[in-house]
Design an enzyme around this catalytic site. Structure first.
Site, mmCIF file in Angstrom:
data_model
loop_
_atom_site.group_PDB
_atom_site.id
_atom_site.type_symbol
_atom_site.label_atom_id
_atom_site.label_comp_id
_atom_site.label_asym_id
_atom_site.label_seq_id
_atom_site.Cartn_x
_atom_site.Cartn_y
_atom_site.Cartn_z
ATOM 1 N N CYS A 105 -4.817 12.744 13.266
ATOM 2 C CA CYS A 105 -5.429 11.339 12.961
ATOM 3 C C CYS A 105 -5.095 11.059 14.909
ATOM 4 C CB CYS A 105 -4.858 10.223 12.836
ATOM 5 S SG CYS A 105 -3.059 10.074 12.310
ATOM 6 N N ASP B 147 5.440 0.632 11.916
ATOM 7 C CA ASP B 147 3.623 0.112 11.560
ATOM 8 C C ASP B 147 3.693 -1.312 12.411
ATOM 9 O OD1 ASP B 147 3.050 2.358 10.707
ATOM 10 O OD2 ASP B 147 3.442 1.792 8.527
ATOM 11 N N ARG C 39 -8.296 -0.005 5.460
ATOM 12 C CA ARG C 39 -7.430 0.573 4.356
ATOM 13 C C ARG C 39 -6.209 -0.839 4.248
ATOM 14 N NH1 ARG C 39 -5.643 5.257 8.658
ATOM 15 N NH2 ARG C 39 -4.288 5.448 6.417
ATOM 16 N N ARG D 247 1.534 14.921 13.452
ATOM 17 C CA ARG D 247 1.564 14.039 12.372
ATOM 18 C C ARG D 247 1.129 15.836 11.505
ATOM 19 N NH1 ARG D 247 -0.608 8.928 10.000
ATOM 20 N NH2 ARG D 247 1.009 9.091 8.660
ATOM 21 N N LYS E 286 0.924 -1.238 -0.491
ATOM 22 C CA LYS E 286 -0.086 0.044 -0.049
ATOM 23 C C LYS E 286 0.937 0.900 -0.190
ATOM 24 C CE LYS E 286 -2.044 1.338 4.064
ATOM 25 N NZ LYS E 286 -1.652 3.241 3.897
ATOM 26 N N ASN E 287 1.601 1.301 0.874
ATOM 27 C CA ASN E 287 2.967 2.521 1.071
ATOM 28 C C ASN E 287 3.767 3.036 -0.167
ATOM 29 O OD1 ASN E 287 1.574 2.906 3.895
ATOM 30 N ND2 ASN E 287 3.177 2.402 4.892
HETATM 31 C C1 UD1 Z 1 4.900 6.742 6.110
HETATM 32 C C2 UD1 Z 1 3.516 5.637 5.743
HETATM 33 C C3 UD1 Z 1 3.391 5.392 7.717
HETATM 34 C C4 UD1 Z 1 3.775 4.878 8.533
HETATM 35 C C5 UD1 Z 1 5.207 6.311 8.875
HETATM 36 C C6 UD1 Z 1 6.739 6.191 9.244
HETATM 37 C C7 UD1 Z 1 2.866 5.929 3.655
HETATM 38 C C8 UD1 Z 1 1.713 6.157 2.905
HETATM 39 N N1 UD1 Z 1 2.712 6.248 5.156
HETATM 40 O O1 UD1 Z 1 3.502 7.577 6.820
HETATM 41 O O2 UD1 Z 1 2.098 4.174 7.885
HETATM 42 O O3 UD1 Z 1 3.506 4.967 10.272
HETATM 43 O O4 UD1 Z 1 5.532 6.460 7.371
HETATM 44 O O5 UD1 Z 1 7.008 4.919 8.830
HETATM 45 O O6 UD1 Z 1 4.034 5.508 3.371
HETATM 46 N N2 UD1 Z 1 7.013 15.027 10.359
HETATM 47 C C9 UD1 Z 1 7.420 15.862 10.444
HETATM 48 N N3 UD1 Z 1 7.237 16.798 10.304
HETATM 49 C C10 UD1 Z 1 6.840 16.425 8.940
HETATM 50 C C11 UD1 Z 1 6.282 14.968 8.298
HETATM 51 C C12 UD1 Z 1 6.929 14.102 9.162
HETATM 52 O O7 UD1 Z 1 7.552 15.965 12.195
HETATM 53 O O8 UD1 Z 1 6.467 17.102 7.888
HETATM 54 C C13 UD1 Z 1 7.524 13.097 11.699
HETATM 55 C C14 UD1 Z 1 5.462 12.261 11.986
HETATM 56 O O9 UD1 Z 1 4.642 12.946 12.821
HETATM 57 C C15 UD1 Z 1 6.673 11.429 12.343
HETATM 58 C C16 UD1 Z 1 7.620 11.264 11.659
HETATM 59 O O10 UD1 Z 1 8.476 12.504 10.906
HETATM 60 O O11 UD1 Z 1 6.898 11.568 13.706
HETATM 61 C C17 UD1 Z 1 8.063 10.275 10.980
HETATM 62 O O12 UD1 Z 1 6.589 10.558 10.272
HETATM 63 P P1 UD1 Z 1 6.450 10.499 8.241
HETATM 64 O O13 UD1 Z 1 7.871 9.366 7.814
HETATM 65 O O14 UD1 Z 1 6.893 11.278 7.818
HETATM 66 O O15 UD1 Z 1 5.078 9.214 8.041
HETATM 67 P P2 UD1 Z 1 4.491 9.412 6.796
HETATM 68 O O16 UD1 Z 1 5.425 9.172 5.354
HETATM 69 O O17 UD1 Z 1 3.240 9.949 6.973
#
Ligand code: UD1
Length: 420
Positions: free
Chosen positions: A116, A307, A399, A121, A22-23
């Site tokens: 969420c 995850d 999902r 996030r 999915k990711n």
């Molecule tokens: C992706 C995955 C999700 C997984 C996560 C971490 C997808 C669709 N989803 O989510 O399943 O749990 O990686 O492996 O691929 N953060 C910030 N600022 C930002 C973005 C992120 O501070 O602009 C923080 C987040 O709150 C979190 C950390 O960085 O604490 C990692 O998050 P991130 O890798 O961005 O998660 P996603 O890419 O949203």
């Protein structure tokens, strides 16, 4: 709304095939916005989230057809640059249409995804990257409004408080492929799904180096062509199925597994005393009577994946000894603790740590799913528990886990759905 009922205590046995990731599929589908030429993406799982992405692409003017895991995407007549709240709010990954829209159309209006249950996030890293490439960004009425005359390559440090960001790396990489000149993304996420996206972009004609390492280099090109790609197998689904076999003391052959993507999990399971046999593209998991408790700390790849944290906690509830589980990516990702305790588990939360004291067995109970991976952890607990478990709000599971009820039933589990 449906709930899932599990009559626990059955040892899983047989063969199961893992679906496409999915990711990987979600950002790769978004990347098709970078071209008007047709693209074909194979191995796409039929999930609530992938269907949400089809809706977003259609709203942005693409014609999307989906049949038996194959998505065909062509340009429609009405190209649009606005991704609306009602679509983006259903799934955070939809925010990664921002980079491709900005790269291709030089403008984008994308709703902020919001928080969420697993935490706040934010999207600050996504926006930092776009600004560094020369985008003018403002926030208005809950929307990110981005525009630029021309994106220019830049040096971008993309590390955040919790390390690298998967979707920010994806988003910035997708914006950079059509920028003029060279972009260096430092502290880039190294997850296999980022590598898969980069491979797809390269097939489209992008010039990318270093994907899979913390330094990604992108040399901008003028335009991208269409491409065909098959997404990698889902390492989180694979991991969840491995734990399903272990928690029931089963004997399961899991096919379409890329063992190299599961290093941290397999290492911890070996430490716990699990019996895993790796063969070409498959993994045989034979349950043993008693696993030892092990400590887990979630980290960006190649560390232990956040995850898999909830599912690993379920396994630890009936392991021998005390396990300390530390969450370093989403410090509030512990909604499953209270539900597992309703099933008799002994788990105490202390800030970003959960202390799990292994017990002999769980007992079935009515519980509630709060998010995707938490619902997977409750399914695992239900499979192991004595008696009946009913899991409400099971739509969370849909999902991210394709045909999960069917897959578990084929392995002998007693699982069915009832109306709430
Ligand atoms: C992706 C995955 C999700 C997984 C996560 C971490 C997808 C669709 N989803 O989510 O399943 O749990 O990686 O492996 O691929 N953060 C910030 N600022 C930002 C973005 C992120 O501070 O602009 C923080 C987040 O709150 C979190 C950390 O960085 O604490 C990692 O998050 P991130 O890798 O961005 O998660 P996603 O890419 O949203």
């Amino acid at each position: 709304m449906d709930k899932l009922i599990i009559e626990g205590g059955v040892r899983l046995k047989g063969e199961v095939t893992v679906s496409g990731a999915k990711n990987s599929a979600l950002p790769i589908l978004a990347a098709t916005l970078l071209t008007d030429a047709p693209c074909e993406i194979k191995g796409v799982p039929n999930l609530r989230d992938t269907n949400s992405m089809f809706k977003i692409l259609r709203a942005l003017g693409k014609v999307v057809e989906f049949e038996k895991g194959k998505v065909s995407i062509t340009a429609g007549k009405n190209t649009n640059y606005i991704a609306e709240y009602k679509l983006v709010s259903t799934m955070r990954a939809s925010f990664c249409v921002l980079g491709p829209l900005l790269g291709k159309l030089k403008k984008a209006k994308v709703s902020l995804p919001g928080g969420c249950v697993i935490g706040v996030r934010p999207v600050d890293l996504h926006l930092k990257g776009m600004r560094a490439l020369g985008a003018d960004i403002s926030i208005d009425s809950g929307y990110v409004i981005a525009k630029t005359k021309k994106l220019r390559g830049a040096y971008i440090y993309l590390g955040g408080v919790y390390g690298s960001s998967v979707l920010a790396t994806d988003n910035v990489m997708m914006a950079a492929v059509l920028a003029s000149g060279k972009t260096v993304i430092e502290s880039a996420a190294c997850e296999p799904e980022v590598v898969d996206l980069a491979e797809f972009l390269i097939k489209m004609g992008a010039k990318i180096k270093g994907h899979g390492t913390p330094t990604i280099e992108v040399e901008g090109v003028k335009h991208l062509q269409g491409a065909t790609h098959t997404v990698i197998s889902d390492r989180i689904e694979a991991g969840t199925l491995i734990l399903a076999s272990l928690i029931t003391g089963g004997d399961v052959l899991i096919k379409n597994v890329q063992g190299k993507h599961l290093g941290a999990l397999i290492d911890k399971l070996n430490e716990a005393g699990a019996h895993l046999l790796r063969t070409d593209g498959a993994l045989r998991v034979k349950g043993r009577s008693q696993l030892k408790a092990v400590n887990i700390t979630t980290l960006p790849y190649p560390g232990f994946p956040t995850d898999m944290q909830a599912q690993m906690m379920s396994l630890m509830t009936i392991a021998d000894g005390i396990s300390v589980i530390t969450e370093k990516i989403y410090p509030d990702r512990f909604m499953h603790v209270a539900e597992l305790n309703r099933m008799g588990a002994h788990i105490q939360r202390e800030g970003p740590h959960a202390i799990v004291e292994g017990i002999k067995s769980l007992s079935g109970a009515p519980v509630m799913a709060s998010d995707l991976r938490a619902s997977a952890s409750l399914v695992l607990a239900g499979l192991a528990a004595k008696g009946k478990t009913s899991i409400s709000r099971i739509y969370h599971l849909e999902r991210g886990y394709e045909f999960i009820q069917e897959k578990l039933t084929n392995l002998g589990a007693k699982v069915w759905r009832e109306k709430e």
